[in-house]
Design an enzyme around this catalytic site. Sequence first.
Site, short mmCIF file in Angstrom:
data_model
loop_
_atom_site.label_atom_id
_atom_site.label_comp_id
_atom_site.label_asym_id
_atom_site.label_seq_id
_atom_site.Cartn_x
_atom_site.Cartn_y
_atom_site.Cartn_z
N ALA A 1 -10.16 -1.45 -3.18
CA ALA A 1 -10.52 -0.14 -2.86
C ALA A 1 -9.48 0.54 -3.91
CB ALA A 1 -10.14 0.17 -1.43
N GLN B 1 -5.53 -1.90 3.74
CA GLN B 1 -4.49 -2.07 2.66
C GLN B 1 -5.54 -2.84 1.57
OE1 GLN B 1 -1.69 -1.31 1.56
NE2 GLN B 1 -1.27 0.28 3.37
N SER B 2 -6.57 -2.37 1.44
CA SER B 2 -7.51 -3.13 0.43
C SER B 2 -6.83 -2.83 -1.04
CB SER B 2 -8.86 -2.52 0.56
OG SER B 2 -9.61 -3.06 -0.62
N ASN B 3 -6.63 -4.26 -1.95
CA ASN B 3 -6.34 -3.89 -3.29
C ASN B 3 -7.33 -3.55 -4.08
OD1 ASN B 3 -3.57 -5.01 -3.10
ND2 ASN B 3 -4.40 -6.98 -2.66
#
Length: 328
Positions: free
Chosen positions: A74, A70-72
């Site tokens: 990326a 859930q990388s912001n």
Amino acid sequence: MRPRLRLVHGPTPLWRSDALDALVGTRVWVKRDDMTGGAEAGNKLRKLEFLLAEAGARQASVVVTCGGIQSNHARATALAAASLGLRSLLLLRTTTPSEPAPLAGNVLLDRMVGAELRLITPAEYRERGALMQRVAEELEARGERPYVIPEGGSNALGSLGYEDAMREVRQQLDLGLGPGRDGFDAVVHACGSGGTAAGSVLGAAHHGVAPEVHAVAVCDDRSYFEGVVARILDDSRSLLPEGRARAKLVVHDAFKGPAYAVASDEQRGFMVEVAKKTGLIVDPVYTGKALFGLARLEPKPARVLFLHTGGLPGLLAQADAFAAELAG
Ligand SMILES: *Cc1c(COP(=O)(O)O)cnc(C)c1O
């Protein structure tokens, strides 16, 4: 002139709430970097102004980066890249790489802009630098021009985004939007890959915003982040004039909660209380833990610039975790 894109809708507001001061126990000005944009918003957009400008200058065709599932970072990279007509390839860490990534939160947004997702294990993620290099070589062999952005956009070039954010705050102070012309006692923010901390250290003292930067770790520990930030600052010597004042860095690693991206019941309860009493939404991965940490810190700086670094999609992806706090 160093190439730079305009991606951030700035200056972002300096937001005040007496109810928040009461909950946190000191005077807080919230720098609303959760409002740097629309779905692409958050702190990463400031770094991407410099990183994607370099990608453009090198005529990249595809951007490669990495992060948690859930990388912001990326997601911000994929959305900003799409707006520039660039493709993106994201290496995302998960314990279940053979299952499709649930279409929620950041992953939904990644997929909507057509990012190529490659799910990797935590063990592979530890070798992320080498892995991204291999992916870049693979892309080059296919005739692509890849541009690799490290985890969190946290290298010297990316950190200039927060050096510049401190200049933006200086202008707001001069306009009378903060506590006064002499600024704050400390900048406080969530720390995940060190770039925001490094840029703030470079800018806060230089622009007379604050003498200290408190980085609240959401993973790893104090010695890890002291090392990471020192390396970024070292590399930034080639980008900035020598001899500028640097703020003191204080890393706090007591507020990480049970694990990266997992908040404690107490932390979630605090986030819900903040939302109910102030209308401010913080997320369980970064900003909620940092604000919780500030509320628990003893002694506390008297006038705080709290960087709201974004993270809303990550909150929306863990709605179920809040069921207990919202029951009844
Ligand atoms: C990435 C991120 C941070 C941490 O910033 P770093 O520069 O990676 O330390 C804080 N908050 C949010 C919402 C983020 O996405």
